[in-house]
Write a protein that holds these residues in place. Structure first.
Motif, mmCIF file in Angstrom:
data_model
loop_
_atom_site.group_PDB
_atom_site.id
_atom_site.type_symbol
_atom_site.label_atom_id
_atom_site.label_comp_id
_atom_site.label_asym_id
_atom_site.label_seq_id
_atom_site.Cartn_x
_atom_site.Cartn_y
_atom_site.Cartn_z
ATOM 1 N N ASN A 35 52.914 27.054 -38.338
ATOM 2 C CA ASN A 35 52.068 27.691 -39.360
ATOM 3 C C ASN A 35 52.846 28.818 -40.037
ATOM 4 O O ASN A 35 52.479 29.991 -39.927
ATOM 5 C CB ASN A 35 50.784 28.234 -38.727
ATOM 6 N N PRO A 36 53.917 28.473 -40.732
ATOM 7 C CA PRO A 36 54.780 29.515 -41.297
ATOM 8 C C PRO A 36 54.123 30.260 -42.456
ATOM 9 O O PRO A 36 53.428 29.675 -43.283
ATOM 10 C CB PRO A 36 56.018 28.745 -41.769
ATOM 11 N N LEU A 37 54.354 31.571 -42.486
ATOM 12 C CA LEU A 37 53.982 32.424 -43.612
ATOM 13 C C LEU A 37 55.261 33.103 -44.076
ATOM 14 O O LEU A 37 55.811 33.953 -43.363
ATOM 15 C CB LEU A 37 52.941 33.465 -43.199
ATOM 16 N N VAL A 38 55.742 32.736 -45.245
ATOM 17 C CA VAL A 38 57.066 33.195 -45.691
ATOM 18 C C VAL A 38 57.023 33.511 -47.178
ATOM 19 O O VAL A 38 56.429 32.772 -47.972
ATOM 20 C CB VAL A 38 58.143 32.117 -45.425
ATOM 21 N N TRP A 39 57.701 34.609 -47.539
ATOM 22 C CA TRP A 39 57.959 34.948 -48.945
ATOM 23 C C TRP A 39 59.326 35.602 -48.982
ATOM 24 O O TRP A 39 59.490 36.747 -48.577
ATOM 25 C CB TRP A 39 56.886 35.893 -49.482
ATOM 26 N N MET A 40 60.345 34.870 -49.449
ATOM 27 C CA MET A 40 61.722 35.341 -49.376
ATOM 28 C C MET A 40 62.472 35.061 -50.676
ATOM 29 O O MET A 40 62.206 34.076 -51.369
ATOM 30 C CB MET A 40 62.468 34.635 -48.239
ATOM 31 N N ARG A 41 63.421 35.943 -50.959
ATOM 32 C CA ARG A 41 64.356 35.727 -52.062
ATOM 33 C C ARG A 41 65.625 36.512 -51.770
ATOM 34 O O ARG A 41 65.567 37.705 -51.481
ATOM 35 C CB ARG A 41 63.748 36.183 -53.392
ATOM 36 N N ARG A 42 66.761 35.830 -51.819
ATOM 37 C CA ARG A 42 68.065 36.450 -51.541
ATOM 38 C C ARG A 42 68.066 37.171 -50.192
ATOM 39 O O ARG A 42 68.630 38.269 -50.061
ATOM 40 C CB ARG A 42 68.445 37.419 -52.657
ATOM 41 N N GLY A 43 67.421 36.591 -49.206
ATOM 42 C CA GLY A 43 67.428 37.143 -47.860
ATOM 43 C C GLY A 43 66.466 38.281 -47.624
ATOM 44 O O GLY A 43 66.395 38.813 -46.515
#
Length: 429
Positions: A35-43
């Motif tokens: 159940n991933p919750l992710v918000w990423m950009r350029r690490g």
């Protein structure tokens, strides 16, 4: 907090504590693989673990209903934020259905633990739900040290064999041809037509590897995972940070060249293409029209620029301005969605046309995805280069193209294949 959960959340209070940590390990290996919750950009960005509560909505007022519920919830929250960066304090990850008629649920998810990194600083946020007289969790409790999960070892991405969905290639070309006929007849100027690929995921624990693959291959995009929606979007729908607003409009696409000279030529040809420039101008005009009433000032890039991604070029225009009416990020999401870049022009006719010619529920594809904080600030992208992973392991990937007068059905089909590449390859294809 759907209609069935509203009563419990109405009496609830969130206790939020954000502290700085000395942490350099990548964030994605720490997220929940199922159940991933992710918000990423350029690490940089945020990942969430666990779930304290969710706000669910649907129908025509799904965004404003969620915004109202979130504002009410945030107003009662007890927040102790000792970092003060975008993504700290009270946070909810969100994804909204593209259409009011969609069967998909729109949702804001408040996690139990948020791990974040931005501008060289890292933090942990712990969020606790307090109901009634329960005062067991207290934001002033400095002795409670949030446990940071260890990063998981790298593993191979799960392999998903994709097949055409309800609009196979031949039918898609026919739909594009019909859209062109309607455009030439003056019924509309542009419509964005999408198609699906469908596969089966056998190992849900591999989702973390899929997200990591997207982040490694497409670092300049917004890599996201919210409630089973996973993708890598290059398009910023809207970003709000202390009264500043920004957005990035993408419309117009070309494949990358085989070599450096060929690649330069294709980018230059895209910038000169009357068809792509016309499509792009419609998308920019739509975004400006929707954002301008909420801003005291709104500036755009002087001319479209070419945005380079690993597999294609896009025409892009950046919008930057100052809010003039106190709107929150969710207020602006409601104002601008759906943009001409994912629906068409004029908006109402385009939405009806794409629904008829596609013949399937887009669900959350091309809808808003991102996060909002307790002050109403946040970052939201358009859910592109994405797939929805359902509880039974079904994976549905989506890709679409803007159809205008000069469109060629075979070329538009080829463009969808390019746009499918990020998510198909992230699932081992």
């Amino acid at each position: 907090m759907s209609a069935g959960r509203a009563s419990a959340a109405t009496a609830a209070r969130l206790v939020v504590r954000t502290v700085a940590v000395d942490e350099n390990e990548p964030l994605i290996p720490r997220t929940d693989p199922r159940n991933p919750l992710v918000w990423m950009r350029r690490g940089e960005g945020i990942v969430g673990l666990g779930e304290v509560l969710r706000i669910e909505s649907s129908g025509r007022t799904r965004i404003e209903d969620a915004a109202a519920a979130w504002t009410e919830l945030a107003s009662r929250a007890d927040v102790d934020d000792r970092v003060g960066l975008p993504g700290t304090g009270l946070i909810a990850f969100g994804t909204f259905a593209f259409a009011a008629s969609s069967a998909a649920t729109s949702v804001l998810i408040v996690p139990e633990l948020v791990l974040g990194r931005r501008d060289g600083r890292a933090w942990v946020t712990r969020i606790t739900l307090v109901t009634g007289d329960d005062e067991s969790a207290d934001a002033s409790d400095d002795t409670a040290d949030p446990t940071i999960p260890e990063p998981a070892p790298k593993r191979k991405v799960p392999r998903v064999a994709f097949a055409p969905g309800s609009l196979p290639p031949g039918a898609y070309e026919s739909a594009v041809a019909e859209a062109i006929r309607r455009i030439d007849a003056g019924e509309l100027q542009k419509v964005v037509l999408a198609r699906q690929l469908v596969g089966q995921l056998a190992d849900e624990a591999g989702l973390r590897a899929t997200i990591r693959q997207l982040a490694e291959d497409y670092p300049d995009t917004w890599v996201f995972a919210v409630d089973g929606l996973i993708g890598a979007s290059p398009e910023t729908l809207v970003r709000v940070d202390h009264g500043q607003v920004s957005a990035r409009v993408l419309a117009g696409t070309a494949a990358r060249g085989a070599g450096e000279a060929s690649d330069r030529d294709r980018a230059a040809a895209l910038q000169r293409s009357p068809k792509d420039l016309a499509e792009h101008a419609l998308a920019v005009a739509s975004a400006v029209k929707r954002l301008a009433p909420h801003t005291a000032r709104l500036d755009t890039s002087p001319e479209p620029f070419t945005l380079q991604l690993p597999n294609l070029w896009h025409l892009a225009t950046d919008l930057k301005g100052v809010l003039g009416d106190g709107s929150s990020a969710l207020d602006l999401v409601r104002a601008v969605h759906p943009t001409a870049a994912v629906a068409g022009t004029p908006r109402r006719t385009a939405i009806a046309t794409l629904a008829e010619l596609e013949g399937f529920d887009r669900r959350r594809y091309a809808g808003p995805v991102g996060w909002v904080d307790g002050d109403g600030d946040g970052e939201w992208a358009i859910a592109l280069r994405c797939a929805q992973v359902d509880g039974d392991g079904t994976v549905t990937a989506y890709a679409g193209c803007g159809i205008v007068h000069d469109s060629v059905p075979a070329d538009e089909l080829a463009e969808t294949e390019m746009k499918f590449r990020p998510i198909v390859e992230a699932f081992g294809g």
